[in-house]
Write a protein that holds these residues in place. Sequence first.
Motif, PDB file in Angstrom:
ATOM      1  N   ARG A 156      -3.423 -13.883   3.991  1.00 19.77           N
ATOM      2  CA  ARG A 156      -2.091 -13.587   4.523  1.00 19.77           C
ATOM      3  C   ARG A 156      -1.313 -14.863   4.845  1.00 19.77           C
ATOM      4  N   ALA A 157      -2.061 -15.945   5.127  1.00 21.57           N
ATOM      5  CA  ALA A 157      -1.382 -17.215   5.401  1.00 21.57           C
ATOM      6  C   ALA A 157      -0.781 -17.806   4.124  1.00 21.57           C
ATOM      7  N   GLU A 158      -1.252 -17.344   2.957  1.00 25.00           N
ATOM      8  CA  GLU A 158      -0.796 -17.900   1.672  1.00 25.00           C
ATOM      9  C   GLU A 158       0.130 -16.953   0.929  1.00 25.00           C
ATOM     10  N   LEU A 159      -0.014 -15.648   1.193  1.00 22.99           N
ATOM     11  CA  LEU A 159       0.653 -14.629   0.385  1.00 22.99           C
ATOM     12  C   LEU A 159       0.921 -13.451   1.313  1.00 22.99           C
ATOM     13  N   GLY A 160       2.077 -12.826   1.197  1.00 22.44           N
ATOM     14  CA  GLY A 160       2.361 -11.714   2.115  1.00 22.44           C
ATOM     15  C   GLY A 160       1.361 -10.578   1.965  1.00 22.44           C
ATOM     16  N   ILE A 161       0.627 -10.292   3.007  1.00 23.06           N
ATOM     17  CA  ILE A 161      -0.263  -9.120   3.032  1.00 23.06           C
ATOM     18  C   ILE A 161      -0.054  -8.469   4.393  1.00 23.06           C
ATOM     19  N   HIS A 162       0.566  -7.317   4.379  1.00 24.89           N
ATOM     20  CA  HIS A 162       0.937  -6.709   5.649  1.00 24.89           C
ATOM     21  C   HIS A 162      -0.221  -5.972   6.308  1.00 24.89           C
ATOM     22  N   ALA A 163      -1.056  -5.338   5.487  1.00 24.69           N
ATOM     23  CA  ALA A 163      -2.094  -4.455   6.054  1.00 24.69           C
ATOM     24  C   ALA A 163      -3.286  -4.396   5.109  1.00 24.69           C
ATOM     25  N   LEU A 164      -4.366  -3.842   5.644  1.00 25.44           N
ATOM     26  CA  LEU A 164      -5.566  -3.578   4.838  1.00 25.44           C
ATOM     27  C   LEU A 164      -5.624  -2.061   4.641  1.00 25.44           C
ATOM     28  N   LEU A 165      -5.765  -1.652   3.380  1.00 21.38           N
ATOM     29  CA  LEU A 165      -5.731  -0.224   3.037  1.00 21.38           C
ATOM     30  C   LEU A 165      -7.124   0.212   2.588  1.00 21.38           C
ATOM     31  N   VAL A 166      -7.499   1.421   2.931  1.00 18.11           N
ATOM     32  CA  VAL A 166      -8.794   1.918   2.432  1.00 18.11           C
ATOM     33  C   VAL A 166      -8.694   3.420   2.141  1.00 18.11           C
ATOM     34  N   ASP A 167      -9.307   3.839   1.031  1.00 19.44           N
ATOM     35  CA  ASP A 167      -9.434   5.270   0.738  1.00 19.44           C
ATOM     36  C   ASP A 167     -10.842   5.658   1.164  1.00 19.44           C
ATOM     37  N   ALA A 168     -10.949   6.363   2.280  1.00 18.19           N
ATOM     38  CA  ALA A 168     -12.289   6.746   2.756  1.00 18.19           C
ATOM     39  C   ALA A 168     -12.864   7.803   1.817  1.00 18.19           C
ATOM     40  N   LEU A 169     -14.146   7.645   1.505  1.00 17.96           N
ATOM     41  CA  LEU A 169     -14.797   8.559   0.559  1.00 17.96           C
ATOM     42  C   LEU A 169     -14.956   9.950   1.161  1.00 17.96           C
ATOM     43  N   HIS A 170     -15.163  10.015   2.465  1.00 16.18           N
ATOM     44  CA  HIS A 170     -15.393  11.293   3.134  1.00 16.18           C
ATOM     45  C   HIS A 170     -15.074  11.124   4.624  1.00 16.18           C
ATOM     46  N   ALA A 171     -15.104  12.240   5.355  1.00 18.57           N
ATOM     47  CA  ALA A 171     -14.687  12.208   6.762  1.00 18.57           C
ATOM     48  C   ALA A 171     -15.559  11.261   7.589  1.00 18.57           C
ATOM     49  N   ARG A 172     -16.853  11.151   7.251  1.00 17.74           N
ATOM     50  CA  ARG A 172     -17.733  10.252   8.019  1.00 17.74           C
ATOM     51  C   ARG A 172     -17.286   8.806   7.847  1.00 17.74           C
ATOM     52  N   ALA A 173     -16.911   8.457   6.609  1.00 17.25           N
ATOM     53  CA  ALA A 173     -16.437   7.087   6.371  1.00 17.25           C
ATOM     54  C   ALA A 173     -15.119   6.869   7.114  1.00 17.25           C
ATOM     55  N   ALA A 174     -14.229   7.866   7.101  1.00 15.62           N
ATOM     56  CA  ALA A 174     -12.944   7.724   7.811  1.00 15.62           C
ATOM     57  C   ALA A 174     -13.202   7.482   9.301  1.00 15.62           C
ATOM     58  N   ALA A 175     -14.183   8.193   9.860  1.00 15.73           N
ATOM     59  CA  ALA A 175     -14.499   8.016  11.288  1.00 15.73           C
ATOM     60  C   ALA A 175     -14.971   6.586  11.557  1.00 15.73           C
ATOM     61  N   PHE A 176     -15.742   6.025  10.623  1.00 15.13           N
ATOM     62  CA  PHE A 176     -16.213   4.637  10.764  1.00 15.13           C
ATOM     63  C   PHE A 176     -15.007   3.694  10.849  1.00 15.13           C
ATOM     64  N   TYR A 177     -14.045   3.837   9.925  1.00 13.61           N
ATOM     65  CA  TYR A 177     -12.889   2.921   9.902  1.00 13.61           C
ATOM     66  C   TYR A 177     -12.007   3.107  11.142  1.00 13.61           C
ATOM     67  N   CYS A 178     -11.856   4.362  11.586  1.00 11.27           N
ATOM     68  CA  CYS A 178     -10.960   4.620  12.734  1.00 11.27           C
ATOM     69  C   CYS A 178     -11.462   3.914  13.988  1.00 11.27           C
ATOM     70  N   ARG A 179     -12.764   3.690  14.086  1.00 13.82           N
ATOM     71  CA  ARG A 179     -13.313   2.961  15.241  1.00 13.82           C
ATOM     72  C   ARG A 179     -12.709   1.572  15.375  1.00 13.82           C
ATOM     73  N   TYR A 180     -12.271   1.014  14.224  1.00  7.11           N
ATOM     74  CA  TYR A 180     -11.795  -0.378  14.214  1.00  7.11           C
ATOM     75  C   TYR A 180     -10.272  -0.475  14.169  1.00  7.11           C
ATOM     76  N   GLY A 181      -9.593   0.621  14.443  1.00 11.04           N
ATOM     77  CA  GLY A 181      -8.127   0.565  14.542  1.00 11.04           C
ATOM     78  C   GLY A 181      -7.382   1.009  13.298  1.00 11.04           C
ATOM     79  N   PHE A 182      -8.112   1.470  12.246  1.00 13.05           N
ATOM     80  CA  PHE A 182      -7.416   1.989  11.058  1.00 13.05           C
ATOM     81  C   PHE A 182      -6.674   3.269  11.446  1.00 13.05           C
ATOM     82  N   ARG A 183      -5.494   3.480  10.820  1.00 12.76           N
ATOM     83  CA  ARG A 183      -4.656   4.660  11.087  1.00 12.76           C
ATOM     84  C   ARG A 183      -4.440   5.431   9.795  1.00 12.76           C
ATOM     85  N   GLU A 184      -4.179   6.724   9.940  1.00 13.38           N
ATOM     86  CA  GLU A 184      -3.929   7.556   8.751  1.00 13.38           C
ATOM     87  C   GLU A 184      -2.563   7.247   8.165  1.00 13.38           C
TER      88      GLU A 184
END
Length: 167
Positions: free
Chosen positions: A119-147
């Motif tokens: 991000r210091a070299e190139l504009g990157i606003h956010a990190l995006l992820v397609d969760a494979l299933h609800a359990r994976a989504a729950a893992f990411y949400c623990r770290y501040g990911f939003r829908e």
Amino acid sequence: MLVVQRLDGRIHDREGFDCGEPSLNRYLHALAAQHHRAGVATTHVLVEHETPSRILGYYTLAAAHLSLSELASADRHRLPRHPVPVARLARLAVAMSEQGHGLGEALLQDVVKRCLGLRAELGIHALLVDALHARAAAFYCRYGFRETAANAMTLYLPLGDGAQRAL
Ligand SMILES: CC(C)(COP(=O)(O)OP(=O)(O)OC[C@H]1O[C@@H](n2cnc3c(N)ncnc32)[C@H](O)[C@@H]1OP(=O)(O)O)[C@@H](O)C(=O)NCCC(=O)NCCS
């Protein structure tokens, strides 16, 4: 000592990796190196420094964009009306035998640090992820990911102050 290295088929045993998700195993076995060479995605593996052939976990990153309307209204503040540049966490997996010992979290921290560096070299606003299933989504949400607006399984982490929870 655990280290993250760029995938190298001459060093890392891709066939020996099993995270319990066939699609994630197949990607590492058959496509990751090809995509890396083609410049469409990069794959990084977590290994013990002393035994680098054994892959304990991996992640794959690619450039992407997100339409502004996908962000929560509070996150659209001061952004131009263009698609937003993001890094896509295209794959993240930990070997079955190693799950539940903090390696997923360590890999995610490495992803966020790498993206903050980029991000210091190139504009990157956010990190995006397609969760494979609800359990994976729950893992990411623990770290501040939003829908995103369109899909509860497509999540984003703003890389400004929002990234702190993942570090
Ligand atoms: C999801 C995955 C990457 C997590 O890695 P891990 O090494 O098992 O997770 P960690 O040990 O680092 O766990 C970190 C924290 O997240 C929690 N966690 C782990 N998996 C979770 C899940 N599926 N849902 C919710 N929370 C989870 C842990 O309990 C831990 O919290 P704690 O410290 O309070 O106990 C791993 O289980 C995996 O590779 N699974 C198969 C592949 C997969 O589903 N990948 C996601 C694709 S989008």
